[in-house]
Design an enzyme around this catalytic site. Structure first.
Site, short mmCIF file in Angstrom:
data_model
loop_
_atom_site.label_atom_id
_atom_site.label_comp_id
_atom_site.label_asym_id
_atom_site.label_seq_id
_atom_site.Cartn_x
_atom_site.Cartn_y
_atom_site.Cartn_z
N ASN A 7 67.96 -27.48 9.75
CA ASN A 7 69.05 -28.41 10.04
C ASN A 7 69.33 -29.22 8.77
OD1 ASN A 7 70.76 -30.34 11.05
ND2 ASN A 7 69.22 -31.38 12.31
N LYS A 9 71.74 -31.18 8.13
CA LYS A 9 72.40 -32.48 8.37
C LYS A 9 73.52 -32.67 7.33
CE LYS A 9 67.98 -34.07 10.09
NZ LYS A 9 67.13 -35.16 10.51
N HIS A 89 70.83 -33.52 19.65
CA HIS A 89 69.88 -33.99 18.62
C HIS A 89 69.68 -35.50 18.77
CE1 HIS A 89 68.18 -35.01 14.73
NE2 HIS A 89 67.83 -33.74 14.63
N GLU A 91 69.49 -37.83 16.69
CA GLU A 91 70.38 -38.69 15.88
C GLU A 91 71.72 -38.86 16.59
OE1 GLU A 91 69.91 -36.47 12.26
OE2 GLU A 91 67.87 -37.24 12.12
N GLU A 157 61.42 -32.58 19.97
CA GLU A 157 61.47 -33.41 18.76
C GLU A 157 61.23 -34.87 19.12
OE1 GLU A 157 63.79 -31.43 15.45
OE2 GLU A 157 65.27 -32.48 16.63
N GLY A 163 62.10 -37.37 10.53
CA GLY A 163 62.37 -38.01 9.24
C GLY A 163 61.41 -39.12 8.87
N SER A 198 59.37 -33.89 11.14
CA SER A 198 58.53 -33.97 9.94
C SER A 198 57.68 -32.72 9.70
CB SER A 198 57.66 -35.23 9.98
OG SER A 198 58.48 -36.38 9.91
N GLY A 219 64.31 -30.47 9.41
CA GLY A 219 65.37 -31.20 8.72
C GLY A 219 65.11 -31.24 7.23
C1 PEP Z 1 65.51 -32.84 12.71
O1 PEP Z 1 66.39 -33.56 12.31
O2 PEP Z 1 65.72 -32.06 13.65
C2 PEP Z 1 64.22 -32.92 12.06
C3 PEP Z 1 63.20 -32.34 12.62
O3 PEP Z 1 64.17 -33.63 10.87
P1 PEP Z 1 62.90 -33.77 9.88
O4 PEP Z 1 62.28 -32.40 9.75
O5 PEP Z 1 63.48 -34.27 8.62
O6 PEP Z 1 61.96 -34.72 10.54
#
Ligand code: PEP
Length: 233
Positions: A7, A9, A89, A91, A157, A163, A198, A219
């Site tokens: 992803n 973003k 998601h 976010e 998630e 993040g 993460s 991400g």
């Molecule tokens: C995400 O945005 O789906 C995600 C898992 O981000 P990150 O890997 O940066 O934590």
């Protein structure tokens, strides 16, 4: 074979997205990679990815067409070669106030356009601390009721892990994945349950080695060529 969804973003500009896609297309991987670039570069990235990497979208309009300024429809995404669409998601749920009702509409349009939804679920830190993780995840999964899927991906998630560099323990991941599989097993036959939050080149192999984990949604680390290469190989 695990399913790894990148992803991107809005981390990468147009040129960087295409350049990364081109480099990724040359990697021989035992896992299936899906890349979700930002909307304006979907077509260019699709061309650069080649045959082995699949294309996904980060979001979709909740209606199939009509007056929705600034949105992108499922039909458009499908015609550009997207096979997966991330829906719900955190976010979007938390920063953009997306509701379960909107998420349900999005799942509907994605399926109508013959793409595979990647439904994201997960608890906040205060929900985890108050022992509500399973209750919250079950509630978020309830949007699936009444819909029909041939293929479905669920991404667990935890909001507090996205993040932040924090991850749940392997036991915590297993527990939630088992619950998701139990709930979904009754509704959809072909489901994959991914972990996201993460994931990086240091922790990926341990997380992916869990039997209940069918892959990862990544991400930040997915925007770095050498990290992603290490994770998918
Ligand atoms: C995400 O945005 O789906 C995600 C898992 O981000 P990150 O890997 O940066 O934590």
């Amino acid at each position: 074979m695990k399913l790894i969804i990148a992803n991107w973003k809005i981390y990468l500009g147009a040129k960087e997205s295409v350049a990364l896609a081109r480099r990724l297309s040359k990697i021989k991987s035992k896992n299936q990679l899906v890349v979700c670039p930002s909307f304006p570069v979907v077509s260019e990235v699709k061309k650069a990815l080649g045959k082995n990497i699949k294309l996904g979208a980060q979001n979709v309009a909740q209606k199939p067409d009509g007056a929705l300024t600034g949105e992108v429809s499922a039909g458009m995404l499908s015609s550009l070669g997207c096979q997966y669409v991330i829906v719900g998601h955190s976010e979007r749920r938390h920063t953009l106030s997306e509701t379960d009702a909107q998420i349900k509409e999005k799942l509907r349009v994605v399926v109508s356009s013959k793409m595979i939804p990647v439904l994201c679920v997960g608890e906040t830190l205060s929900e985890r601390k108050s022992g509500k993780t399973i209750e919250i995840v079950r509630k978020q999964l309830s949007v699936l009721r009444g819909l029909k899927f041939e293929n479905l991906v669920i991404a667990y998630e935890p909001v507090w892990a996205i993040g932040t560099g924090l991850t749940p323990t392997l036991e915590q991941i297993s527990e939630v994945h088992k619950t998701i599989k139990k709930v979904i097993g009754k509704l959809v036959s072909k489901t994959k349950v991914l972990y996201g939050g993460s994931v990086d080149k240091k922790n990926a192999q341990k997380i992916l080695s869990l039997a209940e984990v069918d892959g990862a949604l990544i991400g930040r680390a997915s925007t770095d060529y050498s990290s992603l290469k290490k994770i998918i190989q």
